[in-house]
Design a protein around this motif. Structure first.
Motif, PDB file in Angstrom:
ATOM      1  N   UNK A 167       0.831  -1.197   0.000  1.00 34.28           N
ATOM      2  CA  UNK A 167       0.000   0.000   0.000  1.00 34.28           C
ATOM      3  C   UNK A 167       0.868   1.250   0.000  1.00 34.28           C
ATOM      4  N   UNK A 168       0.329   2.306  -0.556  1.00 30.81           N
ATOM      5  CA  UNK A 168       1.079   3.531  -0.797  1.00 30.81           C
ATOM      6  C   UNK A 168       1.440   4.221   0.510  1.00 30.81           C
ATOM      7  N   UNK A 169       2.614   4.851   0.511  1.00 28.55           N
ATOM      8  CA  UNK A 169       3.037   5.637   1.661  1.00 28.55           C
ATOM      9  C   UNK A 169       2.235   6.932   1.736  1.00 28.55           C
ATOM     10  N   UNK A 170       2.001   7.550   0.612  1.00 23.13           N
ATOM     11  CA  UNK A 170       1.267   8.814   0.587  1.00 23.13           C
ATOM     12  C   UNK A 170      -0.233   8.605   0.683  1.00 23.13           C
TER      13      UNK A 170
ATOM     14  N   UNK B  96     -14.011   8.426  -1.856  1.00 24.63           N
ATOM     15  CA  UNK B  96     -14.552   9.755  -1.569  1.00 24.63           C
ATOM     16  C   UNK B  96     -14.406  10.105  -0.096  1.00 24.63           C
ATOM     17  N   UNK B  97     -14.594   9.128   0.781  1.00 22.76           N
ATOM     18  CA  UNK B  97     -14.522   9.382   2.224  1.00 22.76           C
ATOM     19  C   UNK B  97     -13.086   9.675   2.656  1.00 22.76           C
ATOM     20  N   UNK B  98     -12.151   8.844   2.176  1.00 20.95           N
ATOM     21  CA  UNK B  98     -10.761   8.936   2.625  1.00 20.95           C
ATOM     22  C   UNK B  98      -9.927   9.890   1.773  1.00 20.95           C
ATOM     23  N   UNK B  99     -10.459  10.360   0.680  1.00 21.05           N
ATOM     24  CA  UNK B  99      -9.708  11.267  -0.170  1.00 21.05           C
ATOM     25  C   UNK B  99      -8.593  10.592  -0.938  1.00 21.05           C
ATOM     26  N   UNK B 100      -8.802   9.335  -1.327  1.00 20.92           N
ATOM     27  CA  UNK B 100      -7.802   8.593  -2.099  1.00 20.92           C
ATOM     28  C   UNK B 100      -7.988   8.928  -3.571  1.00 20.92           C
ATOM     29  N   UNK B 101      -7.083   9.734  -4.118  1.00 17.89           N
ATOM     30  CA  UNK B 101      -7.237  10.252  -5.474  1.00 17.89           C
ATOM     31  C   UNK B 101      -7.124   9.153  -6.525  1.00 17.89           C
ATOM     32  N   UNK B 102      -6.264   8.155  -6.285  1.00 20.67           N
ATOM     33  CA  UNK B 102      -6.065   7.103  -7.281  1.00 20.67           C
ATOM     34  C   UNK B 102      -7.168   6.041  -7.232  1.00 20.67           C
ATOM     35  N   UNK B 103      -7.984   6.070  -6.215  1.00 24.20           N
ATOM     36  CA  UNK B 103      -9.076   5.115  -6.099  1.00 24.20           C
ATOM     37  C   UNK B 103      -8.812   3.953  -5.179  1.00 24.20           C
ATOM     38  N   UNK B 104      -7.535   3.651  -4.914  1.00 20.30           N
ATOM     39  CA  UNK B 104      -7.187   2.525  -4.028  1.00 20.30           C
ATOM     40  C   UNK B 104      -5.878   2.828  -3.325  1.00 20.30           C
ATOM     41  N   UNK B 105      -5.815   2.491  -2.042  1.00 22.52           N
ATOM     42  CA  UNK B 105      -4.576   2.691  -1.292  1.00 22.52           C
ATOM     43  C   UNK B 105      -3.523   1.653  -1.645  1.00 22.52           C
ATOM     44  N   UNK B 106      -3.962   0.450  -2.038  1.00 27.85           N
ATOM     45  CA  UNK B 106      -2.982  -0.585  -2.328  1.00 27.85           C
ATOM     46  C   UNK B 106      -3.615  -1.813  -2.950  1.00 27.85           C
TER      47      UNK B 106
ATOM     48  N   UNK C 140       8.497  -9.565  -0.437  1.00 23.18           N
ATOM     49  CA  UNK C 140       9.764  -8.812  -0.492  1.00 23.18           C
ATOM     50  C   UNK C 140      10.086  -8.459  -1.946  1.00 23.18           C
ATOM     51  N   UNK C 141       9.957  -9.443  -2.843  1.00 24.05           N
ATOM     52  CA  UNK C 141      10.252  -9.207  -4.259  1.00 24.05           C
ATOM     53  C   UNK C 141       9.237  -8.256  -4.887  1.00 24.05           C
ATOM     54  N   UNK C 142       7.964  -8.457  -4.560  1.00 25.96           N
ATOM     55  CA  UNK C 142       6.913  -7.613  -5.142  1.00 25.96           C
ATOM     56  C   UNK C 142       7.037  -6.173  -4.662  1.00 25.96           C
ATOM     57  N   UNK C 143       7.278  -5.992  -3.364  1.00 24.93           N
ATOM     58  CA  UNK C 143       7.377  -4.654  -2.807  1.00 24.93           C
ATOM     59  C   UNK C 143       8.489  -3.831  -3.426  1.00 24.93           C
TER      60      UNK C 143
ATOM     61  N   UNK D 138       6.790   3.100  -7.018  1.00 25.37           N
ATOM     62  CA  UNK D 138       6.376   4.069  -6.008  1.00 25.37           C
ATOM     63  C   UNK D 138       6.811   3.592  -4.611  1.00 25.37           C
ATOM     64  N   UNK D 139       6.979   4.532  -3.673  1.00 25.94           N
ATOM     65  CA  UNK D 139       7.275   4.161  -2.294  1.00 25.94           C
ATOM     66  C   UNK D 139       6.035   3.506  -1.675  1.00 25.94           C
ATOM     67  N   UNK D 140       6.205   2.279  -1.195  1.00 21.80           N
ATOM     68  CA  UNK D 140       5.068   1.540  -0.637  1.00 21.80           C
ATOM     69  C   UNK D 140       5.495   0.827   0.642  1.00 21.80           C
ATOM     70  N   UNK D 141       4.499   0.537   1.460  1.00 21.23           N
ATOM     71  CA  UNK D 141       4.685  -0.384   2.571  1.00 21.23           C
ATOM     72  C   UNK D 141       4.321  -1.782   2.077  1.00 21.23           C
ATOM     73  N   UNK D 142       4.918  -2.786   2.677  1.00 24.54           N
ATOM     74  CA  UNK D 142       4.561  -4.163   2.314  1.00 24.54           C
ATOM     75  C   UNK D 142       4.460  -4.992   3.588  1.00 24.54           C
TER      76      UNK D 142
END
Length: 409
Positions: free
Chosen positions: A67-70, A211-221, A237-240, A245-249
């Motif tokens: 999921x995205x850091x931002x 719309x509630x969370x303000x996620x512009x791309x439509x999905x956090x991860x 580990x490989x996928x992340x 983009x900077x992501x958490x895994x």
């Protein structure tokens, strides 16, 4: 070999045998049988818990997540999703968003973890298969619908069709908490997985959450299920690191791994403790044979004067002791297999008769006692018991072979 069997059986069934020796012999047989029985049953229970962990918890909990850091969300996630769908290790992948908030119904409030999914992508997931088709259809058709975990629904005392208010925290520009966002949702169904997950799980539609969370791309991860859950740590580990983009895994071993580790720990402790119990029972074979050798010194001396070699005497007493181990192992393993195959039904019968609950669904991730008999566990138990029985007969048998006929007679 026939002579060895005849002599061993004659010495074992002799009417002159001391009653105390017979008691020690019977106790060793009973101890070995009890140890084999308990070991097979408990290992079957551990197998059952492991099976339920894979089929229940790991069907609802994603095996891996990125999921995205931002706060804007995961960029170009449809492209990444299409790439991951071609990975042979991955069984299912879908976009999601997640938030922690409070559900309110009247004056009752409940902390909840809301996961937003796209019904089109999630329809083929294992979690969707746990939800009745009618309720899933209602969830897909109603954008303001929410699927609540069984425990959360009971806590709030709401029924299907009721309206609840979802309160989500929000931050102001100066990073201070502002008034929470309030959203009204309609309960369209229930999720029943078992255990603690049912108390905190809720599903809403991905478009609504954007719309509630303000996620512009439509999905956090993206979250995914693997064909083999145990490849998740290395695969994530490989996928992340392949995402631009900077992501958490994360993977399921970070959130639910303690359950699997606890099962493996208990399995190891059970193996060790009950193997020692079988070993203690086998020590009784040593006592039985030592006393039998002392009592049968004259018979052994006569056999030697008739030409019996020390190796024959050793085999006779080893076989005599091994009979105890074999009989105990056979009885214990047979009873263990029979009980392990019907343990769940036996446990339900005990609960209904005594009016008790052995496993509470509010505490454990299942509310019944599972059992899965593995042939390898039965074979391993039998080999351990027979091996220890053979080892226990070596010293007394060799002592018998060293008797001096001249001194005894």
């Amino acid at each position: 070999m026939a002579l060895v069997w005849q002599l061993a059986w004659r010495l074992r069934s002799s009417k002159r045998q001391n009653g105390f020796i017979s008691f020690i012999s019977a106790s060793s047989t009973l101890g070995i049988g009890l140890g084999c029985f308990v070991l097979i049953v408990l290992l079957s229970v551990m197998n059952g818990f492991e099976r339920e962990l894979k089929q229940r918890i790991l069907s609802a909990v994603p095996h891996g997540e990125v999921w995205a850091v931002g706060a804007k969300g995961l960029q170009d996630w449809p492209v990444l999703l299409e790439q991951l769908a071609k990975d042979p290790r991955i069984a299912h992948v879908e976009p999601y968003s997640k938030a922690t908030g409070m559900l309110q119904k009247g004056s009752t409030m409940k902390a909840i973890t809301v996961t937003a999914v796209d019904p089109e992508y999630a329809a083929s997931s294992r979690l969707a298969s746990l939800i009745p088709a009618q309720q899933w259809a209602a969830f897909s058709a109603q954008q303001n619908g929410i699927l609540l975990g069984k425990g959360a629904r009971q806590k709030l005392a709401v029924s299907i069709g009721d309206t609840v208010q979802l309160l989500l925290p929000s931050l102001s520009d100066d990073l201070t908490f502002a008034a929470p966002k309030a959203v009204w949702l309609t309960v369209v169904g229930e999720i029943s997985i078992g255990g603690e997950l049912d108390n905190h799980l809720a599903l809403i539609q991905l478009q609504k959450s954007a719309a509630i969370l303000g996620v512009e791309t439509g999905a956090q991860g993206l979250r995914m299920q693997f064909h083999d859950p145990f490849v998740a740590p290395s695969a994530m580990y490989n996928i992340g690191y392949s995402v631009k983009q900077h992501v958490y895994m994360s993977d399921w071993t970070r959130t639910q791994g303690h359950l699997y580790q606890d099962i493996q720990l208990v399995r190891s402790v059970v193996y060790l403790a009950l193997t020692l119990l079988i070993a203690v029972a086998c020590f009784n074979i040593v006592s039985t044979l030592v006393m039998a050798v002392s009592e049968k010194r004259a018979e052994v001396a006569m056999l030697m004067t008739l030409g019996a070699r020390g190796s024959l005497i050793t085999q006779v007493f080893m076989l005599q002791g091994l009979i105890n181990g074999f009989v105990g192992t056979l009885i214990g393993a047979g009873a263990g297999v029979l009980v392990a195959q019907n343990l769940s039904d036996i446990a339900r019968g005990i609960e209904s008769v005594l009016g008790i609950t052995l496993l509470s669904g509010d505490i454990y991730f299942i509310d019944f006692l599972p059992s899965e008999l593995a042939p390898t566990d039965v074979v391993a138990t039998v080999l351990i018991a027979l091996s220890l029985s053979v080892i226990a007969t070596v010293y007394p048998a060799r002592t018998a072979s060293k008797i001096d006929p001249a001194r005894v007679l």
